[in-house]
Scaffold this active site. Structure first.
Site: not given
Ligand code: GRF
Length: 212
Positions: A91, A109, A174
């Site tokens: 959101r 991101h 990430e």
């Molecule tokens: C990730 O790819 C993040 O970069 C994006 O949404 C996804 C979330 O994945 N904003 P998770 O729910 O943390 O597994």
């Protein structure tokens, strides 16, 4: 101890990477005080409950964004959250939310911003034909995927990559990037000049170590 508030909408793997990093002592002096989701069925919420963390569901229910966000802010304050981490929170935040936590909301991101903001960043990268993409942890401001960048990690696009394969490799990065970015922000060893995150001396030393 700095209390973190996590907002998520889905799987929650970034939330779990943060929680694991805290448990391993990789993020000094921090704890997760509340995990909030706008979706009751989010697997990340169940994972948070399983870890014994406080959770809340605050749905949009056709309300205006500012109303939903006011409830979220009240919940974050009730749990003393000082740094807010968006972890797959699907959101947009209201301007009121951003103003309530100046330079204290982070997002991750799955692209090297400013390339490919918005939804399906990995698909956008494949369709555009870039050779390198990655992930970005940034402060949240009032524009989508736009605030000051704290940390980026590159990921090469390989021949034969489809969206799932590329997303999986970005996700690995990430899970390294988000805890590291939180640790950097909590260290306080930085300044922000214009929209550039500038690490202070001790921090540069550790960056040089990484590069070697
Ligand atoms: C990730 O790819 C993040 O970069 C994006 O949404 C996804 C979330 O994945 N904003 P998770 O729910 O943390 O597994």
């Amino acid at each position: 101890m700095t209390r973190l508030g996590i907002l998520l909408s889905g799987r929650g793997s970034n939330f779990l990477a943060i929680a694991d990093a805290i448990d391993r002592g990789q993020i000094d002096n921090a704890g997760i005080s509340i995990v909030i989701s706008n979706r009751a069925e989010a697997p990340g919420l169940a994972a948070a409950r399983a870890r014994g963390l406080a959770t809340a569901v605050i749905e949009a229910r056709g309300r205006k964004r500012a109303e939903q966000d006011a409830e979220i802010i009240a919940c974050l304050r009730e749990h003393g959250a000082e740094l807010i981490c968006l972890a797959g929170y699907m959101r947009l935040l209201s301007p009121e939310f951003v103003v309530a936590y100046p330079q204290a909301i982070l997002n991750i991101h799955p692209s090297l911003l400013p390339a490919f903001p918005g939804l399906d960043a990995q698909r956008q990268a494949l369709q555009y034909g870039v050779g390198i993409t990655g992930c970005t942890v940034h402060f949240v401001d009032d524009q989508l995927d736009h605030g000051v960048i704290v940390l980026q990690r590159p990921v090469p696009v390989l021949d034969g990559d489809d969206e799932a394969a590329l997303s999986a490799r970005i996700l690995e990065q990430e899970h390294i990037a988000y805890p590291e970015a939180i640790a950097r922000v909590l260290s306080g060893n930085y300044t922000i000049a214009d929209r550039r995150y500038v690490a202070r001396a001790s921090h540069n030393a550790s960056l040089l170590e990484e590069i070697k």
